[in-house]
Design a protein around this motif. Structure first.
Motif, PDB file in Angstrom:
ATOM      1  N   ILE A   1     -79.206 -10.875 -10.170  1.00 26.88           N
ATOM      2  CA  ILE A   1     -78.770 -11.989  -9.310  1.00 26.88           C
ATOM      3  C   ILE A   1     -79.877 -13.027  -9.172  1.00 26.88           C
ATOM      4  O   ILE A   1     -79.650 -14.237  -9.316  1.00 26.88           O
ATOM      5  CB  ILE A   1     -78.332 -11.465  -7.931  1.00 26.88           C
ATOM      6  N   GLU A   2     -81.086 -12.546  -8.893  1.00 32.82           N
ATOM      7  CA  GLU A   2     -82.218 -13.472  -8.734  1.00 32.82           C
ATOM      8  C   GLU A   2     -82.490 -14.227 -10.029  1.00 32.82           C
ATOM      9  O   GLU A   2     -82.783 -15.429 -10.013  1.00 32.82           O
ATOM     10  CB  GLU A   2     -83.473 -12.700  -8.299  1.00 32.82           C
ATOM     11  N   ALA A   3     -82.395 -13.531 -11.168  1.00 34.11           N
ATOM     12  CA  ALA A   3     -82.628 -14.177 -12.462  1.00 34.11           C
ATOM     13  C   ALA A   3     -81.532 -15.186 -12.784  1.00 34.11           C
ATOM     14  O   ALA A   3     -81.793 -16.244 -13.363  1.00 34.11           O
ATOM     15  CB  ALA A   3     -82.712 -13.118 -13.564  1.00 34.11           C
ATOM     16  N   THR A   4     -80.305 -14.870 -12.390  1.00 32.58           N
ATOM     17  CA  THR A   4     -79.172 -15.768 -12.650  1.00 32.58           C
ATOM     18  C   THR A   4     -79.304 -17.066 -11.862  1.00 32.58           C
ATOM     19  O   THR A   4     -78.852 -18.128 -12.318  1.00 32.58           O
ATOM     20  CB  THR A   4     -77.846 -15.054 -12.309  1.00 32.58           C
ATOM     21  N   LYS A   5     -79.909 -16.989 -10.686  1.00 32.09           N
ATOM     22  CA  LYS A   5     -80.079 -18.176  -9.839  1.00 32.09           C
ATOM     23  C   LYS A   5     -80.935 -19.250 -10.517  1.00 32.09           C
ATOM     24  O   LYS A   5     -80.791 -20.438 -10.228  1.00 32.09           O
ATOM     25  CB  LYS A   5     -80.702 -17.779  -8.501  1.00 32.09           C
ATOM     26  N   THR A   6     -81.840 -18.830 -11.407  1.00 34.84           N
ATOM     27  CA  THR A   6     -82.741 -19.781 -12.067  1.00 34.84           C
ATOM     28  C   THR A   6     -82.465 -19.903 -13.563  1.00 34.84           C
ATOM     29  O   THR A   6     -83.164 -20.641 -14.258  1.00 34.84           O
ATOM     30  CB  THR A   6     -84.206 -19.339 -11.867  1.00 34.84           C
ATOM     31  N   LYS A   7     -81.472 -19.187 -14.058  1.00 35.51           N
ATOM     32  CA  LYS A   7     -81.192 -19.206 -15.492  1.00 35.51           C
ATOM     33  C   LYS A   7     -80.629 -20.549 -15.925  1.00 35.51           C
ATOM     34  O   LYS A   7     -79.858 -21.180 -15.203  1.00 35.51           O
ATOM     35  CB  LYS A   7     -80.197 -18.089 -15.835  1.00 35.51           C
TER      36      LYS A   7
END
Length: 437
Positions: A105-111
Motif C-alpha cells: 500500500i505504501e509503495a503504491t501511494k508513490t508508484k
C-alpha cells in the motif's frame, strides 16, 4: 634442413591454429556470458512467481521472489510486496501477509503508473487518401484512478487477513479504507455487521445492516442476519418484526414460522410462541408440524385436552403423530376416544402397548390379563414394563399366584422395588384376607 624447416613451419601453424581457436573460444564465452547476464536482468521474477503461486508451486514461487533485485532502479516494490502478500496468504502466514500488504500500500501511494501502450493499426492507401481527419478515440489514462483502484484492492486483501486473525476492528477499518470496493457486495455489509457485533458495538451493527439493506434491497440475507441479532439480544418483538419483513421478501414459509417459534421457545417466550404458531396455523392448516409444536406449547400450560385435539388434528395429515394423539387423549382421561384412535394404528406392537396403557389408566385389569396371549405371541413380555403391568393386573384382581409367577422375572432396579412392595402386600393378604378388602 628442409625437413627441419617444414617441421618447424608445421608446428608454428599448429600453434597458431590452437592460439586462434583458444582466442575464439574465449571471445564466444565472453559473449555468451554477457548475453546471459543481459537475459538474467530482463527476467520478470515477480511475474514468474505470480504464475507459480497460481499453479500452487509455492516453493518455486519463493525461489523466484528471492531472486528479485530490490536495489535495482527497475524494482517494482508495489508489485513485489503484493505478490509476497498473496504468497504468504496462500501458506496461511497471516501476519507476514499483512505486513507485506501494508508495504504494498505504501509503495503504491508513490508508484509511477504509466499509460498502457496503444497498438495502432497500419493505415491503408484508401485511408491515407481520405480527406476526413481521423479522431483519437483512445481514453485518457487516469493515473490517480489507477492508483486508488490498486490501493482499494490491497485493503480488501488486508480485510481477509485481519478477519482470519479475528482482529475485527482492523477488519472493519480495512473495509472502510477499501472505498467502493468495500461496499460493492451485500456480503461485505454482513461482514461489517458481524465484526461490529463481535465487538459488542450493537448500534454500529444495525447501522451497517440498514445501510446494506438500503444499498441492496433485493438481498434477503441482510434481513435474516438482522433477525438473528435481535433474537440473540433477547429483543424478541423486534426479532419477530424483522422475521416477518424477511418472510415477506422471500415468500411466507411454514419452515420459517417453525424456526421463529423454536427460537422463542428456546428463550422461554411461550406466550409469544403460541401467538405466532396460531397465526401460522391459520395460514398452513395442513402442516402437521405446526399443530404438534403448538400442542406442546399448550401442554406447558397444562392444557391437555387442547393438546390432545391438536395432536389428533395433526395425525390426519401425518400418521406418524397418531400414537401421540392416542397418548395425549389417555393422559387427558379420554380413554374411550384414546381406544378409538388406537384402532387406527397399523403397528400391532405399538397398538398393543398403548392399549395396555389405556386399560391401566381406566383400571380395566381383566382386559389387560385378556391380552396375555397377544403379548406372548409378539414376544412383548421381554419388556419388563409390560410384564410388570401384567403382574400388577393379576395382583389387582386377587390372582396372587399368577402375579408372583411374573414378578420373579423382574430384574430392573426401579421395577424390582415396586415388585417388592407388591410381594409384601400379597404376603399380608395371604396371612390375613381382611388386609386386602
Amino acid at each position: 634442413m628442409i625437413s627441419n624447416k617444414l617441421q618447424c613451419k608445421k608446428s608454428l601453424n599448429d600453434f597458431c591454429k590452437k592460439t586462434i581457436l583458444t582466442t575464439l573460444s574465449l571471445l564466444v564465452l565472453l559473449n555468451v556470458s554477457s548475453y546471459a547476464k543481459t537475459i538474467d536482468d530482463s527476467v520478470d521474477h515477480i511475474g514468474l512467481a505470480t504464475m507459480m503461486i497460481y499453479d500452487a508451486r509455492y516453493k518455486k514461487a519463493k525461489e523466484e521472489l528471492d531472486l528479485v533485485d530490490k536495489k535495482s532502479p527497475k524494482f517494482d516494490a508495489a508489485n513485489y510486496y503484493t505478490v509476497l502478500g498473496v504468497y504468504n496468504s496462500k501458506l496461511t502466514n497471516t501476519k507476514e501477509a499483512i505486513e507485506a500488504y501494508k508495504k504494498a500500500i505504501e509503495a503504491t501511494k508513490t508508484k509511477e503508473f504509466l499509460a498502457p501502450k496503444v497498438i495502432t493499426q497500419e493505415k491503408y492507401l484508401f485511408s491515407i487518401a481520405s480527406s476526413k481527419k481521423e479522431e483519437n478515440t483512445t481514453p485518457k489514462f487516469d493515473t490517480e484512478a489507477k492508483r486508488q483502484d490498486k490501493i482499494e484492492q490491497l485493503y480488501m486483501y488486508l480485510t481477509q487477513e485481519y478477519y482470519k486473525l479475528k482482529d475485527y476492528k482492523n477488519t472493519v477499518d480495512s473495509l472502510q479504507n477499501a472505498g467502493e470496493r468495500g461496499k460493492s457486495r451485500a456480503g461485505l455489509y454482513t461482514l461489517r455487521a458481524e465484526c461490529y457485533y463481535k465487538q459488542a458495538k450493537h448500534s454500529e451493527t444495525f447501522t451497517a445492516l440498514n445501510e446494506g439493506i438500503k444499498r441492496f434491497p433485493d438481498d434477503s440475507k441482510l434481513l435474516k442476519q438482522k433477525f438473528y441479532y435481535f433474537a440473540d439480544l433477547k429483543l424478541y418483538q423486534a426479532a419477530i418484526d424483522a422475521s416477518k419483513v424477511y418472510m415477506d421478501k422471500v415468500g411466507v414459509s411454514s419452515k420459517e414460522y417453525v424456526a421463529l417459534a423454536q427460537m422463542l421457545i428456546g428463550a422461554n417466550q411461550i406466550d409469544s410462541a403460541i401467538a405466532l404458531l396460531e397465526e401460522a396455523k391459520l395460514m398452513f392448516a395442513k402442516d402437521a408440524k405446526i399443530g404438534i409444536l403448538l400442542g406442546h406449547m399448550y401442554l406447558k400450560k397444562d392444557m391437555k385436552n387442547t393438546t390432545a385435539h391438536l395432536f389428533e388434528e395433526s395425525s390426519y395429515y401425518d400418521k406418524q403423530y397418531l400414537k401421540d394423539a392416542v397418548e395425549m387423549n389417555r393422559r387427558a382421561g379420554n380413554n374411550l376416544h384414546a381406544l378409538y384412535l388406537n384402532t387406527q394404528n397399523i403397528d400391532k406392537v405399538e397398538k398393543l402397548k398403548q392399549k395396555i396403557a389405556i386399560y391401566l389408566n381406566a383400571g380395566e385389569y381383566r382386559k389387560i390379563i385378556g391380552l396375555q396371549k397377544a403379548l406372548k405371541r409378539y414376544k412383548m413380555l421381554d419388556d419388563e414394563n409390560l410384564r410388570y403391568a401384567l403382574a400388577y393386573s393379576y395382583y389387582s384382581v386377587g390372582d396372587y399366584e399368577n402375579s408372583e409367577s411374573h414378578l420373579k422375572y423382574i430384574s430392573d432396579s426401579e421395577l424390582f422395588s415396586k415388585a417388592t412392595v407388591i410381594r409384601k402386600n400379597i404376603e399380608k393378604c395371604t396371612n390375613d384376607s381382611m388386609e386386602c378388602l
